[in-house]
Scaffold this active site. Structure first.
Site, PDB file in Angstrom:
ATOM      1  N   PHE A  43       1.279   8.034  11.211  1.00  0.00           N
ATOM      2  CA  PHE A  43       0.201   7.864  11.559  1.00  0.00           C
ATOM      3  C   PHE A  43      -0.349   7.379  11.069  1.00  0.00           C
ATOM      4  O   PHE A  43      -0.396   5.760  10.859  1.00  0.00           O
ATOM      5  CB  PHE A  43       0.001   9.192  12.251  1.00  0.00           C
ATOM      6  N   SER A  61       6.194   3.907  12.947  1.00  0.00           N
ATOM      7  CA  SER A  61       4.788   3.946  13.201  1.00  0.00           C
ATOM      8  C   SER A  61       5.097   4.491  14.436  1.00  0.00           C
ATOM      9  O   SER A  61       5.131   4.229  15.289  1.00  0.00           O
ATOM     10  CB  SER A  61       4.246   2.342  13.510  1.00  0.00           C
ATOM     11  N   LYS A 121       8.605  -2.958  15.620  1.00  0.00           N
ATOM     12  CA  LYS A 121       8.900  -1.510  15.153  1.00  0.00           C
ATOM     13  C   LYS A 121      10.577  -0.544  15.745  1.00  0.00           C
ATOM     14  O   LYS A 121      11.365  -0.205  15.941  1.00  0.00           O
ATOM     15  CB  LYS A 121       7.358  -0.670  14.866  1.00  0.00           C
ATOM     16  N   ASP A 151      10.070  -7.538  -3.252  1.00  0.00           N
ATOM     17  CA  ASP A 151       8.790  -7.776  -2.992  1.00  0.00           C
ATOM     18  C   ASP A 151       8.600  -9.326  -2.740  1.00  0.00           C
ATOM     19  O   ASP A 151       8.518  -9.809  -4.327  1.00  0.00           O
ATOM     20  CB  ASP A 151       7.224  -6.892  -3.301  1.00  0.00           C
ATOM     21  N   TYR A 184       3.420  -6.705  17.014  1.00  0.00           N
ATOM     22  CA  TYR A 184       4.450  -5.617  15.888  1.00  0.00           C
ATOM     23  C   TYR A 184       4.354  -4.572  16.505  1.00  0.00           C
ATOM     24  O   TYR A 184       5.108  -3.892  15.664  1.00  0.00           O
ATOM     25  CB  TYR A 184       2.960  -5.305  14.992  1.00  0.00           C
ATOM     26  N   TYR A 238       0.657  -1.341  -0.142  1.00  0.00           N
ATOM     27  CA  TYR A 238       0.019   0.160   0.118  1.00  0.00           C
ATOM     28  C   TYR A 238       1.063   0.734   0.065  1.00  0.00           C
ATOM     29  O   TYR A 238       0.501   2.191  -0.830  1.00  0.00           O
ATOM     30  CB  TYR A 238      -0.345   0.382   1.081  1.00  0.00           C
TER      31      TYR A 238
END
Ligand code: UFG
Length: 334
Positions: A177, A124, A152, A31, A148, A11
């Site tokens: 964000f 994040s 990060k 990827d 998760y 994305y």
């Protein structure tokens, strides 16, 4: 300049590839298609009118990475590839730690071997845990509440140590964000497999009647209407932030941290109402209990990114809602 983009068909990665190609960078995408589709290669080429190299490889595969670096002579890396489902990370922590940390470690190792030292990392806002005050600045205390988020934060730590040991390295950590929206062409966007966890993909599927009703997780938070407040940012603005981060990595050695957000929070109900209005569509919802692990409100102070990178978000919430829906409508036309 040649940039290796891991997770470049995902994305945020695909939108960033478009910005890089538009700006004249040479792009090499790695990827493994675990959460992306091969069609995105052609879509990026259609949008930009430019060509790029694609490798279907796993970033954790050191040998494959080594060969790619040998052949492509990349100057910089933007590392998106990662697992990102919070709930799944709680039930499958080993999978998350192995993949999300392993990929960064292998990348750093191979980069060092090939003399590539510019690195932009997808972090994040989750690394701020439950912030005591708002808006969130980059120097706020860091903590996490799920594996998760821990991947990060641990990646940030790994990169910090790599920079200490290798002063020629330049690392830019971008703390995102809540990205929503999609490219104006409607060709690329967010299309998660299965039932979406995140708010915007869920709203979109209720709007197009693939799902019946949105569950709003709690209306008793200490916010303007009791529902959760988040800093939604258009994915194209976010993508542009990566170009600014690359410029920074090219200019200065060391490690740098930036919030990429708009600085404005919207509640769940604000977002639903805006989405309904701009798209002229119904989004039925019901209030249910809070979701475990959610915080009341989270929004950025994006001043540092503006002052040091010259970046700020430009697209508003209406454009975000319109573009999110436009992508799904385009998908349904097929
Ligand atoms: N929400 C609902 N109903 C839904 C989904 C979400 O009411 O079906 C609410 C949530 O309670 C929250 C808001 O919508 O108040 C946003 O939820 P998202 O799941 O879209 O986003 P989060 O802020 O929870 O999580 C996002 C990313 C995570 C990241 C986190 C912090 O998905 O990867 O931001 O950066 F860790």
């Amino acid at each position: 300049m040649r940039v290796l983009v891991t997770g470049g068909l995902g994305y945020i990665g695909s939108h960033t590839c478009c910005c890089l190609l538009d700006a004249g960078y040479e792009v090499v995408v790695v990827d493994n298609l675990v959460n992306s589709k091969i069609e995105v290669v052609d879509k990026i080429k259609t949008i930009t009118g430019k060509d790029f190299t694609f490798y279907q490889e796993d970033v954790c595969d050191e040998k494959a990475l080594d060969k790619i670096f040998e052949k492509e002579k990349v100057d910089a890396v933007i590392h998106f590839a990662a697992y990102k489902a919070v709930g799944e990370s709680v039930s499958m922590p080993i999978k998350y730690y192995e993949n999300n940390l392993g990929s960064t470690l292998k990348l750093c190792k191979v980069m060092k071997k090939h003399g590539c030292s510019k690195f932009v990392f997808s972090s994040s806002a989750t690394v701020y845990g439950s912030p005591k005050t708002l808006p969130i600045r980059e120097d706020f205390p860091l903590s996490t509440t799920n594996p998760y988020g821990s991947t990060k934060l641990m990646n940030e730590q790994i990169l910090k140590d790599v920079v200490i040991a290798n002063p020629e390295f330049s690392v830019v950590i971008l703390r995102y964000f809540n990205p929503i929206g999609s490219h104006e062409s409607g060709l690329i966007g967010e299309d998660p497999n299965g039932i979406p966890n995140n708010l915007m993909p869920y709203i979109v599927r209720v709007a197009n009647k693939q799902l019946e009703i949105l569950s709003v997780y709690g209306d008793d938070y200490d916010t303007e209407d009791g529902t959760g407040v988040r800093d939604y940012i258009h994915v194209v603005d976010l993508a542009k932030g990566h170009l600014k981060a690359l410029e920074k990595a090219n200019k200065d050695e060391g490690i740098f941290y930036y919030n990429l957000g708009t600085g404005t929070g919207y509640s769940v109900l604000n977002l639903v109402e805006t989405f309904k209005r701009v798209n002229n569509v119904d989004v039925p919802y019901k209030i249910v209990g809070r979701r475990a692990g959610d915080i009341a409100a989270c929004y950025a102070d994006p001043t540092k990114a503006f002052e040091e990178l010259g970046w700020k978000a430009e697209k508003g919430i209406e454009e975000m809602c319109r573009d999110s829906y436009n992508y799904i409508l385009k998908q349904m036309e097929k």
